[in-house]
Design a protein around this motif. Sequence first.
Motif, short mmCIF file in Angstrom:
data_model
loop_
_atom_site.label_atom_id
_atom_site.label_comp_id
_atom_site.label_asym_id
_atom_site.label_seq_id
_atom_site.Cartn_x
_atom_site.Cartn_y
_atom_site.Cartn_z
N LEU A 59 0.84 -1.19 0.00
CA LEU A 59 0.00 0.00 0.00
C LEU A 59 0.87 1.24 0.00
CD1 LEU A 59 -2.75 1.45 0.34
CD2 LEU A 59 -2.48 1.13 2.80
N THR A 60 0.57 2.17 -0.89
CA THR A 60 1.27 3.45 -0.96
C THR A 60 0.23 4.55 -0.82
OG1 THR A 60 2.85 2.50 -2.51
CG2 THR A 60 2.80 4.90 -2.36
N ARG A 61 0.56 5.56 0.01
CA ARG A 61 -0.35 6.69 0.18
C ARG A 61 0.45 7.98 0.15
NH1 ARG A 61 -4.17 6.13 5.06
NH2 ARG A 61 -5.46 7.48 3.78
N ILE A 73 -2.98 0.38 -4.03
CA ILE A 73 -2.53 -0.96 -3.67
C ILE A 73 -1.77 -1.53 -4.86
CG2 ILE A 73 -3.24 -3.30 -3.05
CD1 ILE A 73 -5.73 -2.06 -1.76
N SER A 74 -0.49 -1.86 -4.63
CA SER A 74 0.33 -2.47 -5.68
C SER A 74 0.27 -3.97 -5.51
CB SER A 74 1.78 -1.99 -5.57
OG SER A 74 1.83 -0.60 -5.79
N ILE A 94 -6.66 0.71 3.31
CA ILE A 94 -6.14 -0.21 4.33
C ILE A 94 -7.11 -1.37 4.52
CG2 ILE A 94 -5.51 -0.44 6.77
CD1 ILE A 94 -4.60 2.54 6.63
N ALA A 95 -8.40 -1.07 4.65
CA ALA A 95 -9.40 -2.12 4.82
C ALA A 95 -9.48 -3.01 3.59
CB ALA A 95 -10.77 -1.50 5.11
N VAL A 96 -9.41 -2.42 2.39
CA VAL A 96 -9.47 -3.20 1.15
C VAL A 96 -8.27 -4.12 1.05
CG1 VAL A 96 -9.45 -3.06 -1.37
CG2 VAL A 96 -10.87 -1.48 -0.05
N LYS A 97 -7.08 -3.60 1.35
CA LYS A 97 -5.86 -4.41 1.28
C LYS A 97 -5.93 -5.58 2.26
CE LYS A 97 -0.93 -4.20 2.24
NZ LYS A 97 -0.93 -4.79 3.57
N GLN A 102 -6.52 -11.36 3.06
CA GLN A 102 -7.16 -12.51 3.71
C GLN A 102 -7.73 -13.47 2.67
OE1 GLN A 102 -10.13 -11.45 6.60
NE2 GLN A 102 -10.75 -13.57 6.91
N LEU A 103 -8.38 -12.94 1.64
CA LEU A 103 -8.94 -13.79 0.59
C LEU A 103 -7.85 -14.50 -0.21
CD1 LEU A 103 -11.85 -11.56 -0.74
CD2 LEU A 103 -12.06 -13.81 0.32
N VAL A 104 -6.73 -13.81 -0.43
CA VAL A 104 -5.61 -14.43 -1.14
C VAL A 104 -5.11 -15.63 -0.35
CG1 VAL A 104 -3.19 -14.09 -1.80
CG2 VAL A 104 -4.89 -12.39 -2.43
#
Length: 127
Positions: A59-61, A73-74, A94-97, A102-104
């Motif tokens: 994650l880059t912000r 998200i990279s 952050i929540a999406v990553k 977790q799904l990965v």
Amino acid sequence: MATESTREYIWQARKRNALGLPWTFTKYAFNEDRLFVTKGLLKTVEDEVRLYRIMDLSLTRTLSQKIFGMGTISISSADKTLGNFDLINIKNPIAVKEQLSQLVEENRDKKRVTGREFMGEELEADD
């Protein structure tokens, strides 16, 4: 056969511009086993990667992304068409990553995939 409108997504969002507004023609979505990147207005191209083929997330912000609650998200994947790609300017990154990570892991466990699967592809190419 599922179409985009009938497909069930766990998460979906539109790439946002620099001000955080969703005025672009790039859409991101994932379900329990695939991540989709759809681009275009007149000509639409949809790419997908199986979640178990994702090797790394970061994650880059930037400061402006932080101000508008966005991030990039990279994703490093073993997919031949997408390879390494970014989910650019998404809300709640952050929540999406974390959800994607977790799904990965769940998909990798389900498919019994380890890091050796990706090393095996390199070895096959060397033969």
